[in-house]
Design an enzyme around this catalytic site. Structure first.
Site, PDB file in Angstrom:
ATOM      1  CB  SER A  98     -47.218 -40.589 -21.548  1.00  9.43           C
ATOM      2  OG  SER A  98     -48.122 -40.880 -22.573  1.00  9.43           O
ATOM      3  CD  GLU A 105     -41.789 -41.420 -15.771  1.00  9.73           C
ATOM      4  OE1 GLU A 105     -41.580 -42.540 -15.291  1.00  9.73           O
ATOM      5  OE2 GLU A 105     -42.618 -41.230 -16.685  1.00  9.73           O
ATOM      6  CG  ASN A 146     -47.862 -43.718 -18.013  1.00 11.47           C
ATOM      7  OD1 ASN A 146     -48.619 -43.473 -17.076  1.00 11.47           O
ATOM      8  ND2 ASN A 146     -47.710 -42.902 -19.024  1.00 11.47           N
ATOM      9  CG  HIS A 191     -43.828 -38.438 -19.029  1.00 11.71           C
ATOM     10  ND1 HIS A 191     -44.197 -39.577 -18.372  1.00 11.71           N
ATOM     11  CD2 HIS A 191     -44.978 -37.898 -19.500  1.00 11.71           C
ATOM     12  CE1 HIS A 191     -45.508 -39.723 -18.441  1.00 11.71           C
ATOM     13  NE2 HIS A 191     -46.010 -38.710 -19.112  1.00 11.71           N
TER      14      HIS A 191
HETATM   15  N1  CAA Z   1     -53.415 -24.942 -11.588  1.00  9.31           N
HETATM   16  C1  CAA Z   1     -53.475 -24.359 -10.375  1.00  9.31           C
HETATM   17  N2  CAA Z   1     -54.223 -24.854  -9.377  1.00  9.31           N
HETATM   18  C2  CAA Z   1     -54.947 -25.970  -9.611  1.00  9.31           C
HETATM   19  C3  CAA Z   1     -54.934 -26.632 -10.872  1.00  9.31           C
HETATM   20  C4  CAA Z   1     -54.117 -26.074 -11.880  1.00  9.31           C
HETATM   21  N3  CAA Z   1     -54.012 -26.611 -13.102  1.00  9.31           N
HETATM   22  N4  CAA Z   1     -55.751 -27.725 -10.795  1.00  9.31           N
HETATM   23  C5  CAA Z   1     -56.263 -27.744  -9.552  1.00  9.31           C
HETATM   24  N5  CAA Z   1     -55.789 -26.695  -8.838  1.00  9.31           N
HETATM   25  C6  CAA Z   1     -56.084 -26.370  -7.449  1.00  9.31           C
HETATM   26  C7  CAA Z   1     -57.567 -26.268  -7.190  1.00  9.31           C
HETATM   27  O1  CAA Z   1     -58.042 -24.978  -7.469  1.00  9.31           O
HETATM   28  C8  CAA Z   1     -57.671 -26.590  -5.719  1.00  9.31           C
HETATM   29  O2  CAA Z   1     -57.432 -25.429  -4.948  1.00  9.31           O
HETATM   30  P1  CAA Z   1     -58.119 -25.248  -3.496  1.00  9.31           P
HETATM   31  O3  CAA Z   1     -57.532 -26.331  -2.648  1.00  9.31           O
HETATM   32  O4  CAA Z   1     -57.703 -23.892  -3.077  1.00  9.31           O
HETATM   33  O5  CAA Z   1     -59.586 -25.394  -3.741  1.00  9.31           O
HETATM   34  C9  CAA Z   1     -56.512 -27.538  -5.472  1.00  9.31           C
HETATM   35  O6  CAA Z   1     -55.648 -27.437  -6.614  1.00  9.31           O
HETATM   36  C10 CAA Z   1     -56.977 -28.953  -5.320  1.00  9.31           C
HETATM   37  O7  CAA Z   1     -57.825 -29.270  -6.412  1.00  9.31           O
HETATM   38  P2  CAA Z   1     -59.247 -29.926  -6.254  1.00  9.31           P
HETATM   39  O8  CAA Z   1     -59.935 -29.439  -5.011  1.00  9.31           O
HETATM   40  O9  CAA Z   1     -59.948 -29.761  -7.563  1.00  9.31           O
HETATM   41  O10 CAA Z   1     -59.018 -31.478  -6.135  1.00  9.31           O
HETATM   42  P3  CAA Z   1     -57.942 -32.361  -5.358  1.00  9.31           P
HETATM   43  O11 CAA Z   1     -57.755 -31.935  -3.956  1.00  9.31           O
HETATM   44  O12 CAA Z   1     -58.349 -33.768  -5.627  1.00  9.31           O
HETATM   45  O13 CAA Z   1     -56.559 -32.104  -6.095  1.00  9.31           O
HETATM   46  C11 CAA Z   1     -55.246 -33.073  -7.831  1.00  9.31           C
HETATM   47  C12 CAA Z   1     -56.454 -32.232  -7.467  1.00  9.31           C
HETATM   48  C13 CAA Z   1     -53.963 -32.325  -7.465  1.00  9.31           C
HETATM   49  C14 CAA Z   1     -55.306 -33.271  -9.325  1.00  9.31           C
HETATM   50  C15 CAA Z   1     -55.261 -34.414  -7.012  1.00  9.31           C
HETATM   51  O14 CAA Z   1     -56.534 -35.004  -7.077  1.00  9.31           O
HETATM   52  C16 CAA Z   1     -54.266 -35.410  -7.523  1.00  9.31           C
HETATM   53  O15 CAA Z   1     -53.083 -35.321  -7.227  1.00  9.31           O
HETATM   54  N6  CAA Z   1     -54.743 -36.396  -8.311  1.00  9.31           N
HETATM   55  C17 CAA Z   1     -53.905 -37.406  -8.946  1.00  9.31           C
HETATM   56  C18 CAA Z   1     -53.403 -36.850 -10.245  1.00  9.31           C
HETATM   57  C19 CAA Z   1     -52.513 -37.823 -10.939  1.00  9.31           C
HETATM   58  O16 CAA Z   1     -52.346 -38.975 -10.583  1.00  9.31           O
HETATM   59  N7  CAA Z   1     -51.907 -37.311 -12.011  1.00  9.31           N
HETATM   60  C20 CAA Z   1     -51.065 -38.113 -12.864  1.00  9.31           C
HETATM   61  C21 CAA Z   1     -51.899 -38.570 -14.005  1.00  9.31           C
HETATM   62  S1  CAA Z   1     -51.003 -39.663 -15.007  1.00  9.31           S
HETATM   63  C22 CAA Z   1     -50.131 -38.689 -16.023  1.00  9.31           C
HETATM   64  O17 CAA Z   1     -50.242 -37.493 -16.088  1.00  9.31           O
HETATM   65  C23 CAA Z   1     -49.156 -39.412 -16.853  1.00  9.31           C
HETATM   66  C24 CAA Z   1     -49.625 -39.937 -18.120  1.00  9.31           C
HETATM   67  O18 CAA Z   1     -48.762 -40.082 -18.983  1.00  9.31           O
HETATM   68  C25 CAA Z   1     -50.994 -40.361 -18.389  1.00  9.31           C
END
Ligand code: CAA
Length: 296
Positions: free
Chosen positions: A119, A152, A190, A140
């Site tokens: 990342s 990415e 990032n 990424h």
């Molecule tokens: N596989 C399959 N399904 C999944 C899952 C997975 N790994 N994780 C969650 N789900 C499902 C859940 O079961 C849930 O299903 P239902 O709607 O049927 O209940 C659904 O996805 C939504 O999950 P939640 O209800 O737990 O929560 P949410 O609505 O907030 O969604 C999320 C979760 C998709 C993670 C959302 O909150 C989101 O998009 N968050 C932002 C994430 C983000 O910014 N990620 C980037 C991080 S930075 C990075 O990765 C880069 C780095 O280098 C650091």
């Protein structure tokens, strides 16, 4: 070059997701960990995620079983010999990654493409550990990999145009939207996200708002799926801290400097969701409570 068989090195949070999306898209996928224990943990996560997709009717029970069956778990790097694309998703440590790529270079077929899921580290510095500079790039993925639509694709000054095209086609084949970026610390996402995450901690330190109000500000005011402090906990305070250190070293700019509170949270083992406590307390995971100690 057509990618038929994929290899993923590392079956942690990111590696397991990268392997899962490859297998779900129909690619036979070798996935390697350093111990049986870590391998089982990663495969368990994949099984759970596939089960969630099946429960929601997004895949059938047969597709779930077929996806899982396409995974070839291993402890041996030799099993990557026939892979057309090898994606590295091990610990964010440049020396360890260079060492791994040096070993892989001797094992993988000469035409295989190498990619890192880093990342923030320099893809170019990893590339120089191999003799296949033109077949090396970054791929990424984002957490959680099975859900986040972006990849990415990081090209270096040496990446061959046809290799870049193959990587873009691969990202699309696993259901993602690729964006192309050059090899600069943090790439596109990032570079923008990390200063924002750090600033949310600075805002808390300066008493601009409570944890819940800072998060609600961005969730309800800007339509983000998670507030920044929740996202810090989700990514891992240590992970973002580590990325910020790498980016600060690269750019020497204040916006990438980790705030003192963050450094102390890492030292205290308050790493977010994975440790049970960060900006929120996850004792009851379905109902996280703000960590009021941090608001004083
Ligand atoms: N596989 C399959 N399904 C999944 C899952 C997975 N790994 N994780 C969650 N789900 C499902 C859940 O079961 C849930 O299903 P239902 O709607 O049927 O209940 C659904 O996805 C939504 O999950 P939640 O209800 O737990 O929560 P949410 O609505 O907030 O969604 C999320 C979760 C998709 C993670 C959302 O909150 C989101 O998009 N968050 C932002 C994430 C983000 O910014 N990620 C980037 C991080 S930075 C990075 O990765 C880069 C780095 O280098 C650091």
């Amino acid at each position: 070059m057509e990618i038929k068989k994929v290899g993923v090195v590392g079956c942690g949070l990111m590696g397991s997701g990268v392997a899962q999306v490859a297998a779900m898209a129909g690619f036979p996928t070798v996935v390697r960990e350093v111990s049986n224990e870590l391998l089982s943990k990663g495969l368990g996560g994949i099984e759970k995620s596939l089960a969630k997709f099946a429960e929601k009717g997004q895949i059938t029970a047969e597709q779930k079983a077929a996806s899982f069956a396409r995974l070839q778990p291993t402890l041996k790097l030799q099993d990557f010999a026939e892979c057309d694309l090898v994606i590295e998703a091990i610990i964010e440590n440049l020396d360890r990654k260079r060492e791994l790529f040096r070993e892989l270079d001797a094992i993988a077929k000469p035409e295989a493409i190498f990619a890192s899921n880093t990342s923030s580290l320099s893809v170019t510095e990893m590339m120089t550990a191999t003799r296949r500079a033109s077949q090396f790039l970054g791929l990424h993925f984002f957490n959680p990999v099975p859900l986040m639509k972006l990849v990415e694709v990081v090209k270096t000054v040496a990446t061959d145009a046809a290799v870049l095209e193959s990587a873009l086609a691969y990202a699309r084949a696993v259901g993602k939207t690729p964006i192309v970026t050059s090899d600069r610390g943090g790439f596109i996402v990032n570079r923008l996200l990390v200063p924002y995450l750090l600033d949310s901690i600075r805002a808390l330190e300066e008493g601009v708002g409570t944890i819940v109000d800072i998060d609600n500000g961005m969730k309800l005011g800007c339509g983000h799926p998670m507030g920044p402090l929740t996202l810090n906990d989700f990514v891992g305070i240590d992970t973002t801290f580590y990325i910020s250190e790498i980016m600060f070293n690269e750019y020497r700019e204040k916006r990438f400097a980790a705030p003192p509170l963050m450094k102390r949270m890492v030292a205290a083992g308050m790493l977010g969701r994975k440790s049970g406590k960060g900006f929120y307390d996850y004792s009851d995971p379905k109902n996280p409570k703000p960590n009021r100690e941090l608001e004083r």
